[in-house]
Enzyme design. Structure first.
Site, PDB file in Angstrom:
ATOM      1  N   GLY A 115      13.834  25.661  83.399  1.00  0.00           N
ATOM      2  CA  GLY A 115      13.520  24.231  83.489  1.00  0.00           C
ATOM      3  C   GLY A 115      13.928  23.637  84.824  1.00  0.00           C
ATOM      4  CD  GLU A 138      11.850  29.735  81.506  1.00  0.00           C
ATOM      5  OE1 GLU A 138      11.599  30.674  82.300  1.00  0.00           O
ATOM      6  OE2 GLU A 138      11.761  28.540  81.824  1.00  0.00           O
TER       7      GLU A 138
HETATM    8  N1  CO8 Z   1      22.589  26.137  79.815  1.00  0.00           N
HETATM    9  C1  CO8 Z   1      23.862  25.922  79.416  1.00  0.00           C
HETATM   10  N2  CO8 Z   1      24.945  26.352  80.099  1.00  0.00           N
HETATM   11  C2  CO8 Z   1      24.720  27.046  81.233  1.00  0.00           C
HETATM   12  C3  CO8 Z   1      23.427  27.314  81.723  1.00  0.00           C
HETATM   13  C4  CO8 Z   1      22.324  26.818  80.953  1.00  0.00           C
HETATM   14  N3  CO8 Z   1      21.034  26.996  81.349  1.00  0.00           N
HETATM   15  N4  CO8 Z   1      23.525  28.015  82.884  1.00  0.00           N
HETATM   16  C5  CO8 Z   1      24.847  28.180  83.094  1.00  0.00           C
HETATM   17  N5  CO8 Z   1      25.569  27.601  82.106  1.00  0.00           N
HETATM   18  C6  CO8 Z   1      27.025  27.553  81.968  1.00  0.00           C
HETATM   19  C7  CO8 Z   1      27.607  28.922  81.601  1.00  0.00           C
HETATM   20  O1  CO8 Z   1      27.516  29.146  80.222  1.00  0.00           O
HETATM   21  C8  CO8 Z   1      29.028  28.763  82.099  1.00  0.00           C
HETATM   22  O2  CO8 Z   1      29.747  28.008  81.160  1.00  0.00           O
HETATM   23  P1  CO8 Z   1      31.264  28.483  80.756  1.00  0.00           P
HETATM   24  O3  CO8 Z   1      32.057  28.361  82.030  1.00  0.00           O
HETATM   25  O4  CO8 Z   1      31.680  27.491  79.713  1.00  0.00           O
HETATM   26  O5  CO8 Z   1      31.150  29.888  80.293  1.00  0.00           O
HETATM   27  C9  CO8 Z   1      28.886  27.896  83.337  1.00  0.00           C
HETATM   28  O6  CO8 Z   1      27.595  27.257  83.232  1.00  0.00           O
HETATM   29  C10 CO8 Z   1      28.871  28.702  84.615  1.00  0.00           C
HETATM   30  O7  CO8 Z   1      27.902  29.730  84.455  1.00  0.00           O
HETATM   31  P2  CO8 Z   1      28.136  31.186  85.094  1.00  0.00           P
HETATM   32  O8  CO8 Z   1      29.557  31.577  84.951  1.00  0.00           O
HETATM   33  O9  CO8 Z   1      27.098  32.083  84.507  1.00  0.00           O
HETATM   34  O10 CO8 Z   1      27.836  30.863  86.632  1.00  0.00           O
HETATM   35  P3  CO8 Z   1      27.261  31.824  87.762  1.00  0.00           P
HETATM   36  O11 CO8 Z   1      27.311  31.036  89.018  1.00  0.00           O
HETATM   37  O12 CO8 Z   1      27.969  33.163  87.734  1.00  0.00           O
HETATM   38  O13 CO8 Z   1      25.742  32.119  87.343  1.00  0.00           O
HETATM   39  C11 CO8 Z   1      23.516  31.449  86.717  1.00  0.00           C
HETATM   40  C12 CO8 Z   1      24.809  31.070  87.429  1.00  0.00           C
HETATM   41  C13 CO8 Z   1      22.826  32.619  87.400  1.00  0.00           C
HETATM   42  C14 CO8 Z   1      22.635  30.196  86.793  1.00  0.00           C
HETATM   43  C15 CO8 Z   1      23.802  31.834  85.254  1.00  0.00           C
HETATM   44  O14 CO8 Z   1      24.660  30.866  84.686  1.00  0.00           O
HETATM   45  C16 CO8 Z   1      22.571  31.911  84.413  1.00  0.00           C
HETATM   46  O15 CO8 Z   1      21.869  32.923  84.434  1.00  0.00           O
HETATM   47  N6  CO8 Z   1      22.272  30.838  83.634  1.00  0.00           N
HETATM   48  C17 CO8 Z   1      21.141  30.793  82.731  1.00  0.00           C
HETATM   49  C18 CO8 Z   1      19.841  30.701  83.490  1.00  0.00           C
HETATM   50  C19 CO8 Z   1      18.661  30.661  82.556  1.00  0.00           C
HETATM   51  O16 CO8 Z   1      18.429  31.565  81.770  1.00  0.00           O
HETATM   52  N7  CO8 Z   1      17.877  29.592  82.637  1.00  0.00           N
HETATM   53  C20 CO8 Z   1      16.701  29.419  81.857  1.00  0.00           C
HETATM   54  C21 CO8 Z   1      17.035  28.622  80.710  1.00  0.00           C
HETATM   55  S1  CO8 Z   1      15.680  28.572  79.585  1.00  0.00           S
HETATM   56  C22 CO8 Z   1      14.878  27.164  79.945  1.00  0.00           C
HETATM   57  O17 CO8 Z   1      15.113  26.526  80.941  1.00  0.00           O
HETATM   58  C23 CO8 Z   1      13.851  26.669  79.002  1.00  0.00           C
HETATM   59  C24 CO8 Z   1      14.040  26.904  77.552  1.00  0.00           C
HETATM   60  C25 CO8 Z   1      15.460  26.977  76.963  1.00  0.00           C
HETATM   61  C26 CO8 Z   1      15.493  27.409  75.519  1.00  0.00           C
HETATM   62  C27 CO8 Z   1      16.752  28.180  75.134  1.00  0.00           C
HETATM   63  C28 CO8 Z   1      16.648  28.737  73.738  1.00  0.00           C
HETATM   64  C29 CO8 Z   1      17.814  29.591  73.324  1.00  0.00           C
END
Ligand code: CO8
Length: 264
Positions: A115, A138
């Site tokens: 997103g 995703e």
């Molecule tokens: N949503 C919620 N929390 C998140 C998200 C997210 N998209 N991304 C990161 N966070 C949180 C982590 O859980 C973490 O929280 P905590 O410290 O409490 O464990 C904190 O942010 C820091 O994250 P990282 O430690 O992973 O940080 P990095 O700098 O090492 O990595 C990344 C950053 C690469 C962005 C990694 O966090 C990541 O891969 N995030 C998810 C990315 C992703 O998959 N995005 C697509 C989301 S899907 C979408 O946008 C549309 C549909 C959603 C539907 C979901 C249905 C289940």
């Protein structure tokens, strides 16, 4: 949707960094600016307010120095089921963002994923810092993009590259995004916001009605066939001959001075 004045933005910061410019900063750095519904609602409300505020001529949207947005808030989204997701209010917020009629510039540093990439692609122009990473991961969560990712990305970068990103979850770095036309410029990450604001300032000095119609006309190229889009452009072009700003633009050219546009 709540009025902008009523909702007290917390997930975003809103500033006026210069004449006719509004700046929106996503403000959930601890979760990488994950786009929970409240955040999207706040962005939509600020844009709705900016759309009708004659003093605003361009909006810059940024996630700050480190990350643009890591996608929808996965923690919030996992509570949905197949029925509730159909009535998700996010659809209305995306629609409002999509309908914003004035120039919207995204200043992207770090991750713009899921997103987050879809939000960046709602902007008219993306300025990327050299740390930017774009992706639609995703598929890692067992779903697909749901806010235009498969469509907007494909129209910009073409089928094969869009397929690579959407099917494998691979990221695209800033230089590749520039080469593929996803972003307009790549700058050192500590200059991304300044560059976006400078571009917004340049645009804000142009005739507002002409700028808005130019935006609509360019977007028509994605929506209509060539003949219909050319007809739209011609009508829009002719309609601007009725504006005071056209007369001012020509008078300023003749008098060798800078024009003062009023948006009329
Ligand atoms: N949503 C919620 N929390 C998140 C998200 C997210 N998209 N991304 C990161 N966070 C949180 C982590 O859980 C973490 O929280 P905590 O410290 O409490 O464990 C904190 O942010 C820091 O994250 P990282 O430690 O992973 O940080 P990095 O700098 O090492 O990595 C990344 C950053 C690469 C962005 C990694 O966090 C990541 O891969 N995030 C998810 C990315 C992703 O998959 N995005 C697509 C989301 S899907 C979408 O946008 C549309 C549909 C959603 C539907 C979901 C249905 C289940």
């Amino acid at each position: 949707m709540a009025d902008y004045e009523d909702i007290r933005p917390e997930d975003i910061r809103v500033e006026t960094p210069g004449p006719h410019i509004r700046l929106i900063t996503l403000n959930r750095p601890r979760v990488r600016n994950a786009l929970r519904t409240r955040l999207l609602e706040e962005v939509a409300a600020v844009l709705r307010d900016a759309a009708t505020d004659d003093d605003v001529r361009a909006v810059v949207l940024t996630g700050g120095p480190d990350v643009f947005a890591a996608g929808a808030d996965i923690t919030e989204m996992e509570a949905h089921d197949a029925v509730t997701i159909q009535n998700d209010p996010r659809v209305m917020h995306w629609k409002m963002i999509r309908a914003f009629p004035k120039p919207l510039i995204a200043a992207v540093n770090g991750y713009a994923l899921g997103g987050g990439n879809e939000l960046a692609m709602h902007a008219d122009i993306i300025i990327a810092g050299d740390t930017a990473q774009f992706g639609q991961p995703e598929v890692n969560l067992g779903i697909i993009p749901g806010a235009g990712g498969t469509q907007r990305l494909t129209r910009v970068v073409g089928k094969s590259v869009a397929m690579k990103l959407c099917l494998s979850g691979a990221f695209m770095d800033a230089q590749e995004a520039l080469a593929r036309g996803l972003v307009a410029e790549v700058v050192p990450a500590d200059q991304t916001l300044d560059r976006a604001l400078a571009l917004a300032a340049t645009i804000a000095k142009k005739a507002p009605k002409a700028v808005q119609l130019a935006k609509v006309a360019v977007l028509k190229s994605y929506q209509l066939g060539l003949n219909e889009a050319l007809a739209f452009e011609r009508d829009a072009f002719c309609s601007l001959f009725a504006t005071e700003d056209r007369l001012e633009g020509i008078a300023a050219f003749r008098e060798k001075r800078k024009p003062v546009f009023k948006g009329r």
